[in-house]
Design an enzyme around this catalytic site. Structure first.
Site, mmCIF file in Angstrom:
data_model
loop_
_atom_site.group_PDB
_atom_site.id
_atom_site.type_symbol
_atom_site.label_atom_id
_atom_site.label_comp_id
_atom_site.label_asym_id
_atom_site.label_seq_id
_atom_site.Cartn_x
_atom_site.Cartn_y
_atom_site.Cartn_z
ATOM 1 N N THR A 1 -81.443 -69.032 -29.271
ATOM 2 C CA THR A 1 -80.352 -68.371 -28.594
ATOM 3 C C THR A 1 -79.479 -67.637 -29.607
ATOM 4 O O THR A 1 -79.428 -68.001 -30.753
ATOM 5 C CB THR A 1 -79.540 -69.436 -27.844
ATOM 6 O OG1 THR A 1 -80.438 -70.140 -27.001
ATOM 7 C CG2 THR A 1 -78.424 -68.838 -27.044
ATOM 8 N N GLY B 1 -77.356 -72.713 -29.570
ATOM 9 C CA GLY B 1 -77.420 -74.131 -29.903
ATOM 10 C C GLY B 1 -77.872 -75.031 -28.782
ATOM 11 O O GLY B 1 -77.640 -76.238 -28.830
#
Length: 568
Positions: free
Chosen positions: A378, A469
């Site tokens: 991400t 994360g």
């Protein structure tokens, strides 16, 4: 224990981040319109070339939405392990002219022919790797549709102008940095499993060294096709055919209609107030906005101090424990399941949750099961332009290098977002998250996400933030918001660099980074009944922008960690 080689890598990354922060601040501090010298623009992203792409777009007369298109496309080229045309994400947007706030939902969708036998054997046992690698792991991408939509509906420039920097980076190449080299090394064997993927991202089949010139001419051609034809350049024609063929050759079950029928959705964000501040965050299918609202709603009932203090950390952990339990119990794609969002984030309910928190002792996650009832890898970047338009965007292909599939002739690396669905309540995903039937796989459904692009507005100004994360995104944003609102002044770099801790209901433990927490701190939490688990490396790569209401000055800050592999 961190080896000397790893420590050296971290030092290199921090040096690169420091250089990037200087570039971002210097380049963008002068972006002001005539007659509005106090209005400035700022961009924070995970790569200096992506920030430069956004800055160039602003200089050519584009607004924050054009810049967001440019940054997202550039990240697809220079940060392929985290996001890309083969992935999805959420764009949280604020339009200055009328104050409208909207979330562009570009989350991936499950293919129409998805079936249980793709993920379970005849005995009902989950098939290893079915949701994380190969064709059954890939969901229908949303990023290309979002780029075309944002340019057409909100931007000022032609789509091709905003995509031009990404095309240059892909065709001419860019020198990979130490972060790329390290992640490619970590996933080298995974990338080697697919010849086209290895050719796209490795150097003669091996992880490239820092400084290697990575060229992606096929991806450049796909970007140029999207520039000319908009969404049809990706969701129809030879690119769509190649995507279907690649996924199905790797065991998937895509159809041309899956791509043809994909649509982005504009959704109302989650909005709430906390101690005088107005907070706007991602809506379902992101769990982030609801979890943030619930956590802050609970914490509003307590006296709060510095989030690094053990007494405050205990309260934050207990709030996260309960928010993540509700994530597992109730949340899913609201187009498919009924989710009582207003009730979940309402003051009556968060007061009820807060009443279950003991300020002196940790709860056990299994002990709070069912104690309350309800009816019914991400990347992130932040942008604000001189006029006050702003974007917080969190984008993903999920695991590092996604499903490991590159479609022939396209340069497009596909996601493994099917892992974000709940296969079974007892089967955790890549990030250790468990879920319930609300997040079960269904054709056309969007998997639940932890991506949490967020705006915070108070008397000091406007904070635009988010992070990668996995499940730890929510705790990163929560800690930063709490500390921003507690502090009378804004030290943006300190906010994105704070030590991080995390709890997600299951497993029942407090995860902490290896740096920033003393033995005394750990002992204080242990004494309250928390199980402390030190993760072997730091996590997240927060990107934040702040504009002061007092001076009009904007500033950008990038996480010194510069990494998003700790949770993988």
């Amino acid at each position: 224990m961190i080896s000397s080689a790893q420590s050296f890598s971290f030092r290199l990354i921090r040096l690169q981040r420091s250089w990037f922060r200087a570039v971002a601040t210097v380049l963008l501090a002068c972006c002001a319109t005539a007659g509005a010298a106090q209005q400035t623009a700022a961009i924070a992203s995970a790569h200096p070339l992506a920030s430069a792409a956004g800055h160039d777009t602003l200089k050519r007369g584009g607004n924050a939405f054009d810049a967001a298109v440019a940054v997202a496309a550039a990240l697809a080229v220079v940060e392929p392990y985290s996001s890309g045309l083969g992935g999805g994400g959420f764009f949280l947007m604020h339009r200055a002219t009328d104050g409208r706030e909207i979330m562009v939902d570009a989350r991936e969708t499950a293919p129409a022919a998805v079936a249980r036998e793709h993920y379970f054997d005849s005995s009902g046992r989950p098939l290893s790797g079915a949701s994380t690698r190969g064709g059954t792991a890939a969901a229908i991408p949303g990023i290309p549709a979002a780029l075309a939509h944002m340019a057409q509906r909100y931007g000022r420039l032609p789509l091709g102008d905003s995509l031009a920097p990404a095309v240059r980076y892909a065709r001419g190449g860019f020198a990979v940095d130490a972060r790329y080299a390290r992640i490619a090394s970590l996933r080298e064997h995974f990338l080697q499993d697919n010849a086209k993927t290895a050719k796209a991202f490795l150097d003669h089949g091996r992880a490239p060294a820092s400084g290697f010139l990575l060229r992606q001419p096929e991806l450049a051609s796909t970007l140029e096709l999207i520039a000319r034809e908009g969404r049809n350049g990706f969701y129809a024609g030879h690119v769509a055919q190649a995507l279907v063929a690649a996924v199905n050759a790797a065991g998937g079950a895509w159809r041309a209609a899956d791509l043809e029928h994909y649509r982005i959705v504009e959704r109302e964000p989650v909005r709430f107030t906390y101690r005088g501040a107005t907070i706007t965050a991602a809506a379902l299918p992101s769990a982030g906005g609801i979890a943030l609202a619930q956590s802050l709603g609970m914490l509003e009932r307590f006296e709060m101090s510095d989030v690094s203090r053990p007494d405050t950390a205990h309260l934050v952990i207990e709030a996260l424990r309960r928010a993540f339990q509700d994530r597992a119990l109730y949340l899913g794609d609201s187009d498919f399941v009924s989710v009582p969002v207003a009730r979940l984030i309402g003051r009556d309910y968060t007061k009820q949750l807060a009443a279950t928190i003991d300020p002196a002792a940790a709860a056990r996650s299994d002990a709070i099961e069912g104690e309350r009832t309800l009816s019914g890898n991400t990347t992130h970047f932040s942008v604000i332009d001189a006029e006050g338009n702003r974007v917080a965007a969190t984008l993903s292909i999920n695991g590092l290098f996604g499903a490991g599939i590159v479609a022939a002739g396209t340069g497009v690396l596909l996601n493994n977002e099917m892992d974000d669905f709940t296969l079974h309540p007892a089967v955790p995903n890549l990030y250790g998250l468990r879920g319930g039937v609300a997040n079960a796989i269904a054709p056309g459904k969007r998997p639940l996400s932890s991506m949490t692009p967020t705006f915070v507005e108070d008397d000091k100004g406007v904070l635009i933030l988010g992070a990668p994360g996995g499940s730890r995104i929510i705790s990163q944003v929560l800690l930063t918001v709490l500390e921003y609102l507690r502090s009378p002044s804004v030290d943006l770099q300190r906010l994105v660099a704070m030590p991080r801790y995390h709890h997600q209901y299951w497993p029942d433990r407090v995860e902490i980074e290896p740096e920033g927490f003393t033995l005394e701190w750990r002992a204080a939490l242990t004494a309250r009944g928390h199980q402390i688990h030190m993760v072997n490396r730091q996590w997240g790569n927060m990107q934040a922008v702040f504009r002061s209401k007092i001076t009009g000055e904007a500033q950008a800050a990038s996480d010194p960690r510069g990494t998003d592999v700790g949770g993988y």
